[in-house]
Design an enzyme around this catalytic site. Structure first.
Site, PDB file in Angstrom:
ATOM      1  N   HIS A 151     -10.195   1.107  -0.219  1.00 61.04           N
ATOM      2  CA  HIS A 151     -10.321   1.639   1.137  1.00 61.04           C
ATOM      3  C   HIS A 151     -10.997   3.007   1.127  1.00 61.04           C
ATOM      4  O   HIS A 151     -11.090   3.660   0.094  1.00 61.04           O
ATOM      5  CB  HIS A 151      -8.946   1.753   1.804  1.00 61.04           C
ATOM      6  CG  HIS A 151      -8.405   0.436   2.262  1.00 61.04           C
ATOM      7  ND1 HIS A 151      -7.778  -0.440   1.405  1.00 61.04           N
ATOM      8  CD2 HIS A 151      -8.421  -0.161   3.475  1.00 61.04           C
ATOM      9  CE1 HIS A 151      -7.427  -1.524   2.081  1.00 61.04           C
ATOM     10  NE2 HIS A 151      -7.802  -1.386   3.334  1.00 61.04           N
ATOM     11  N   LYS A 155      -7.670   7.079   4.140  1.00 54.35           N
ATOM     12  CA  LYS A 155      -6.503   6.211   4.374  1.00 54.35           C
ATOM     13  C   LYS A 155      -5.242   6.905   3.854  1.00 54.35           C
ATOM     14  O   LYS A 155      -5.225   7.404   2.735  1.00 54.35           O
ATOM     15  CB  LYS A 155      -6.698   4.844   3.701  1.00 54.35           C
ATOM     16  CG  LYS A 155      -5.555   3.876   4.005  1.00 54.35           C
ATOM     17  CD  LYS A 155      -5.906   2.461   3.599  1.00 54.35           C
ATOM     18  CE  LYS A 155      -4.741   1.508   3.782  1.00 54.35           C
ATOM     19  NZ  LYS A 155      -4.290   1.402   5.179  1.00 54.35           N
TER      20      LYS A 155
END
Ligand SMILES: NC(=O)c1ccc[n+]([C@@H]2O[C@H](COP(=O)([O-])OP(=O)(O)OC[C@H]3O[C@@H](n4cnc5c(N)ncnc54)[C@H](O)[C@@H]3O)[C@@H](O)[C@H]2O)c1
Length: 264
Positions: A151, A155
């Site tokens: 990600h 995040k």
């Protein structure tokens, strides 16, 4: 349908709201956020002015009589908004990730006694839901499985909600390992074998340039099989959001996961 987007000033809130504004039959009546209070939603999204404004209080949101709240915030804020929505008979679809199990249990309890619905969807990407379903389907043919989830570097939570759901779906079919490390294994650097969920090692990568990606790698004698999914753009989540809005009427008061609306 009168909709309020919670977390409207954030990356997901803005991306989803831009798409919702194009829908017939959906009216974004307001936004909820701790930032940009009083800002016009249209101006926020760089389009024409709307009558909808960004507010930071539930009282002001209530004046719009919303029928649905769509939440992309942070776990603590989402849990609070869910509680408020249920108390006020407003349906809520929650994309926010990282809500812990104990809180989910409390939400479920409250929802079962409420007049409105909660639909928690840790991943709106239809491709990711299919990846999870296919992983569960093929598990029986393999002797091991590991997950790599990748990600963007902003995040906040790890491992990702999608990797948790994938490990749960696979774990229901087969337990690949009972201990994080095998007897003969050791780690010379802490946690080099990653986290361990439902008998599966999960490795979390966070880098600029990435959005949301996952590889589920299965292995057996002489071969591996990788199921790989990539969300390349935040618009990848929108078809799932629409599916959730349309499918809400078919669901009970508490539902977890978009898979409940996707058959294979
Ligand atoms: N379900 C999915 O498919 C999916 C996809 C992408 C991201 N997400 C999740 O959505 C959430 C938001 O992601 P993002 O990238 O948009 O984050 P972001 O940081 O860009 O946006 C979050 C927004 O929430 C607002 N906020 C924080 N506390 C609040 C509060 N108490 N009340 C109202 N607003 C508040 C922030 O001001 C910000 O504008 C994260 O949990 C992320 O993991 C889910």
């Amino acid at each position: 349908m009168r909709v309020v987007v919670s977390g409207i000033c954030g990356k997901m809130g803005q991306s989803i709201c831009k798409e919702l504004l194009k829908e017939e039959g959906i009216e974004v009546v307001g936004g909820l956020d701790i930032k940009d209070k009083g800002m016009d939603v249209g101006s926020l999204l760089g389009s024409q002015k709307t009558k909808a404004l960004v507010h930071d209080s539930y009282e002001q949101i209530k004046k719009y009589s919303p029928q649905l709240i769509i939440d992309f915030t942070i776990a603590e804020a989402a849990a609070k908004t869910i509680g408020w929505a249920l108390e006020n008979n407003i349906d809520i679809i929650v994309g926010t990730t990282g809500i812990d199990k104990k809180t989910l249990e409390k939400i479920k309890d409250q929802a079962e006694r409420a007049q409105s619905k909660v639909f928690i969807v840790p991943n709106f990407s239809i491709g990711a839901v299919l990846m999870i379903k296919m992983s569960a389907l093929i598990t029986k043919y393999f002797d091991g499985c590991e997950i790599i989830e990748l990600h963007h570097d902003k995040k906040k939570d790890a491992p990702s909600g999608t990797s948790v759901m994938t490990s749960e779906a696979i774990g229901k079919q087969k337990t690949f390992a009972h201990e994080r490390l095998k007897e003969f294994e050791s780690e010379t650097a802490e946690n080099s074998r990653g986290s361990f969920l439902n008998g599966i090692h999960v490795h979390s990568i966070r880098l600029p340039g990435l959005l949301a990606h996952q590889k589920v790698i299965f292995g057996t004698k002489g071969q591996t099989l990788t199921i790989s999914h990539d969300s390349l753009d935040r618009t990848s989540f929108y078809p799932g959001v629409l599916l959730a809005i349309e499918g809400l009427k078919k669901l009970g008061n508490f539902t977890y996961g978009l898979d409940k609306l996707i058959e294979i």
